[in-house]
Design an enzyme around this catalytic site. Structure first.
Site, PDB file in Angstrom:
ATOM      1  N   GLY A  31       0.769  -1.268   0.019  1.00 59.06           N
ATOM      2  CA  GLY A  31      -0.027  -0.176   0.057  1.00 59.06           C
ATOM      3  C   GLY A  31       0.811   1.216   0.033  1.00 59.06           C
ATOM      4  N   ALA A  32       0.291   2.370   0.501  1.00 59.45           N
ATOM      5  CA  ALA A  32       0.893   3.698   0.186  1.00 59.45           C
ATOM      6  C   ALA A  32       1.280   3.917  -1.097  1.00 59.45           C
ATOM      7  CB  ALA A  32       1.913   3.888   1.337  1.00 59.45           C
ATOM      8  N   LEU A  33       0.382   3.621  -2.110  1.00 58.76           N
ATOM      9  CA  LEU A  33       0.719   3.353  -3.462  1.00 58.76           C
ATOM     10  C   LEU A  33       1.196   4.520  -4.207  1.00 58.76           C
ATOM     11  CD1 LEU A  33      -2.238   1.280  -4.865  1.00 58.76           C
ATOM     12  CD2 LEU A  33       0.152   0.407  -3.695  1.00 58.76           C
ATOM     13  N   GLY A  36       5.029   4.404  -8.704  1.00 59.99           N
ATOM     14  CA  GLY A  36       5.820   3.266  -9.266  1.00 59.99           C
ATOM     15  C   GLY A  36       4.906   2.107  -9.236  1.00 59.99           C
ATOM     16  N   HIS A  37       4.053   1.978  -8.005  1.00 58.09           N
ATOM     17  CA  HIS A  37       3.268   0.890  -8.045  1.00 58.09           C
ATOM     18  C   HIS A  37       2.129   0.823  -9.238  1.00 58.09           C
ATOM     19  CE1 HIS A  37       3.770   1.408  -3.684  1.00 58.09           C
ATOM     20  NE2 HIS A  37       4.397  -0.008  -3.960  1.00 58.09           N
ATOM     21  N   GLY A 149       9.086  -4.380  -8.864  1.00 57.55           N
ATOM     22  CA  GLY A 149       9.819  -3.292  -9.163  1.00 57.55           C
ATOM     23  C   GLY A 149      11.352  -3.329  -8.818  1.00 57.55           C
ATOM     24  N   LYS A 151      13.511  -1.528  -8.003  1.00 61.50           N
ATOM     25  CA  LYS A 151      13.952  -0.597  -7.010  1.00 61.50           C
ATOM     26  C   LYS A 151      14.140  -1.785  -5.997  1.00 61.50           C
ATOM     27  CE  LYS A 151      12.696   2.319  -3.282  1.00 61.50           C
ATOM     28  NZ  LYS A 151      12.312   1.661  -2.364  1.00 61.50           N
ATOM     29  N   MET A 186      11.014   6.593  -6.272  1.00 56.03           N
ATOM     30  CA  MET A 186       9.680   6.516  -5.718  1.00 56.03           C
ATOM     31  C   MET A 186       9.404   5.426  -4.703  1.00 56.03           C
ATOM     32  SD  MET A 186       6.766   7.700  -7.988  1.00 56.03           S
ATOM     33  CE  MET A 186       6.897   9.534  -8.833  1.00 56.03           C
ATOM     34  N   SER A 188       7.168   4.325  -0.686  1.00 51.46           N
ATOM     35  CA  SER A 188       6.166   4.567   0.019  1.00 51.46           C
ATOM     36  C   SER A 188       6.816   5.106   1.381  1.00 51.46           C
ATOM     37  CB  SER A 188       5.423   3.291   0.782  1.00 51.46           C
ATOM     38  OG  SER A 188       5.080   2.512  -0.521  1.00 51.46           O
TER      39      SER A 188
END
Ligand code: PAF
Length: 284
Positions: A31-33, A36-37, A149, A151, A186, A188
């Protein structure tokens, strides 16, 4: 978008879709999209008939209880973003739903050295928790493709390994890191930075960029030392700055020792004033 909080509801819905011949793309998240998500959702949409996203802040992968408590939760906004992105199904389970028998792991995954280097060394137990939850989510969703991702590069390698361990046919699709205009990756966790800390966080990207543009000229040792010093001077506690290569079997080597050209620069550091730990990496 369908929203399911229970495993049986999700499974029923996806069994019907699968029987209709639909190929499922899966994007697991906490969550805390951010964009990137959403880039993962877009990639899943392009490559599947039905896109499932999960939002679950998984307690078993946090080695630092404070990090777990402070992990940002923005469910209403997440639902809106996923709806706008055209996600088909959101799975939003509770801790009780995911771990009805408690948080103790039933299985230990052999991730090899991936578990003792870099993130594995800095966050003991973290990848076991990731394996535990992703394994369970894969069993529930049974996707054709899994989107993650770059990242979280080491996490991608761990999941690649997990798929082998559990003899899964799921295809792992690794999508590029999405950055803010100034280069900050990016994450969260960026939500926990105030404006000054947010500017300071850019030092990770700047360090990686410097390494990318100098690694053919300067010694790897000097580059790493410079990046570590710059981060420390800017108010970071540095877990690591490394240059790594990834072998065909998914294991990581440190080319300085092995005589191979490095492929990625990776960094993890805690911004001291916020206490927020950030990671990033860059292909060289
Ligand atoms: O990258 C994440 O957000 C998490 O580690 C994941 C893969 C959703 C597992 O909890």
């Amino acid at each position: 978008m369908y929203l399911f909080k229970r495993k049986d509801e999700l499974e029923r819905h996806l069994t019907t879709a699968r029987n209709e011949g639909k190929h499922i793309g899966f994007v697991p998240t906490m969550g805390a999209l951010h964009r990137g998500h959403i880039s993962l959702i877009n990639a899943a949409k392009e490559n599947s008939d039905l896109v499932v996203c999960s939002i679950f802040v998984n307690p078993t992968q946090f080695n630092d209880p404070k990090d777990f408590e402070k992990y940002p939760v923005t469910i209403d906004q997440d639902v809106q973003m996923l709806t706008e992105a055209g996600c088909d199904v959101l799975f939003l389970p509770s801790v009780q739903e995911m771990y009805p028998d408690g948080l103790t792991a039933k299985m230990h995954y052999d991730f090899g050295t991936l578990e003792t280097i870099l993130e594995g060394a800095a966050r003991p137990g973290h990848f076991q928790g990731v394996g535990q939850v992703v394994h369970q989510l894969l069993n529930l969703v049974q996707p054709d493709k899994l989107f993650m991702g770059q990242k979280d590069l080491q996490q991608c390698l761990v999941i690649n390994r997990l798929l082998k361990i559990i003899h899964s046919q799921v295809e792992l699709v690794i999508c590029p890191t999405i950055r803010e205009n100034d280069g900050l990756a990016m994450s969260s966790r960026n939500l926990r930075l105030n404006p000054a800390e947010r500017v300071n966080a850019l030092h990770l990207y700047q360090g990686l960029s410097y390494i990318k543009h100098h690694f053919k000229k300067d010694s790897l040792k000097d580059l790493k030392e410079k990046a570590v010093k710059d981060l420390k001077d800017s108010g970071f506690e540095v877990d690591y700055v490394e240059l790594i290569s990834i072998l065909e079997d998914g294991s990581v080597i440190f080319p300085e020792n092995a005589g191979t050209t490095p492929l990625y620069a990776v960094v993890a550091a805690r911004e001291i004033s916020s206490g927020v730990r950030l990671i990033d990496n860059m292909q060289l």
